[in-house]
Design a protein around this motif. Structure first.
Motif, short mmCIF file in Angstrom:
data_model
loop_
_atom_site.label_atom_id
_atom_site.label_comp_id
_atom_site.label_asym_id
_atom_site.label_seq_id
_atom_site.Cartn_x
_atom_site.Cartn_y
_atom_site.Cartn_z
N LEU A 188 3.56 2.06 -1.43
CA LEU A 188 4.11 2.45 -2.73
C LEU A 188 3.03 2.72 -3.77
O LEU A 188 3.34 3.12 -4.88
CB LEU A 188 5.07 1.37 -3.23
CG LEU A 188 6.27 1.11 -2.32
CD1 LEU A 188 7.11 -0.01 -2.88
CD2 LEU A 188 7.10 2.36 -2.12
N ASN A 189 1.79 2.51 -3.40
CA ASN A 189 0.69 2.72 -4.33
C ASN A 189 0.32 4.21 -4.33
O ASN A 189 -0.18 4.74 -3.34
CB ASN A 189 -0.52 1.89 -3.90
CG ASN A 189 -1.71 2.07 -4.81
OD1 ASN A 189 -1.67 2.85 -5.75
ND2 ASN A 189 -2.78 1.35 -4.52
N PRO A 190 0.54 4.92 -5.45
CA PRO A 190 0.27 6.36 -5.49
C PRO A 190 -1.21 6.70 -5.40
O PRO A 190 -1.58 7.85 -5.15
CB PRO A 190 0.85 6.80 -6.84
CG PRO A 190 0.89 5.57 -7.66
CD PRO A 190 1.08 4.42 -6.70
N ASP A 191 -2.08 5.71 -5.57
CA ASP A 191 -3.52 5.96 -5.53
C ASP A 191 -4.15 5.69 -4.15
O ASP A 191 -5.35 5.83 -3.99
CB ASP A 191 -4.24 5.11 -6.57
CG ASP A 191 -3.82 5.49 -7.97
OD1 ASP A 191 -3.58 6.69 -8.22
OD2 ASP A 191 -3.72 4.59 -8.82
N ASN A 192 -3.33 5.29 -3.14
CA ASN A 192 -3.94 5.01 -1.85
C ASN A 192 -4.38 6.30 -1.16
O ASN A 192 -4.03 7.41 -1.57
CB ASN A 192 -3.03 4.14 -0.96
CG ASN A 192 -1.90 4.91 -0.33
OD1 ASN A 192 -1.88 6.12 -0.29
ND2 ASN A 192 -0.94 4.17 0.20
N GLU A 193 -5.16 6.18 -0.11
CA GLU A 193 -5.80 7.34 0.53
C GLU A 193 -4.77 8.34 1.07
O GLU A 193 -4.93 9.55 0.92
CB GLU A 193 -6.70 6.87 1.67
CG GLU A 193 -7.46 7.98 2.34
CD GLU A 193 -8.37 7.47 3.45
OE1 GLU A 193 -9.02 8.32 4.08
OE2 GLU A 193 -8.42 6.25 3.68
N ARG B 122 -1.22 14.75 -1.74
CA ARG B 122 -0.58 14.96 -3.03
C ARG B 122 -0.18 16.40 -3.30
O ARG B 122 0.76 16.66 -4.03
CB ARG B 122 -1.45 14.42 -4.16
CG ARG B 122 -2.71 15.21 -4.40
CD ARG B 122 -3.62 14.51 -5.41
NE ARG B 122 -4.82 15.27 -5.68
CZ ARG B 122 -5.88 15.31 -4.90
NH1 ARG B 122 -5.89 14.62 -3.78
NH2 ARG B 122 -6.93 16.03 -5.21
N HIS C 67 -1.65 9.02 0.08
CA HIS C 67 -1.03 9.79 -1.01
C HIS C 67 -2.04 10.72 -1.68
O HIS C 67 -1.69 11.82 -2.09
CB HIS C 67 -0.39 8.85 -2.03
CG HIS C 67 0.77 8.09 -1.48
ND1 HIS C 67 1.88 8.70 -0.97
CD2 HIS C 67 0.98 6.76 -1.35
CE1 HIS C 67 2.73 7.78 -0.55
NE2 HIS C 67 2.21 6.59 -0.77
N GLN D 95 0.80 -1.19 0.00
CA GLN D 95 0.00 0.00 0.00
C GLN D 95 0.85 1.27 0.00
O GLN D 95 0.46 2.27 -0.57
CB GLN D 95 -0.93 0.01 1.22
CG GLN D 95 -2.12 -0.89 1.12
CD GLN D 95 -3.20 -0.31 0.20
OE1 GLN D 95 -3.00 0.63 -0.55
NE2 GLN D 95 -4.37 -0.91 0.24
#
Length: 65
Positions: A3-8, A14, A10, A1
């Protein structure tokens, strides 16, 4: 999670700017490769170690065991 740029996390952070001035932390020198207690990586970079590795990796003479 993480490294996932779409997680909450990040998604919410952003637009947040970096809070550290890395030039103040590490100095303004352009050739800083890494900071370590013994400056081993710095010396390795100054003596062309990273360039030598990059040259070797891009050459066609690599033997893969």
């Amino acid at each position: 999670q993480a490294l996932n740029p779409d997680n909450e996390y990040h998604f919410k952070n952003r637009l947040k700017s970096c809070q550290r001035n890395w030039a103040e932390v590490f100095g303004d020198e352009a050739n800083i490769f890494a900071v370590s207690p013994s400056n081993t990586y710095q010396k390795f970079g100054e003596l062309g170690g990273f360039a030598a590795i990059q040259t070797k990796l891009s050459s066609e003479e690599i033997e893969i065991a």
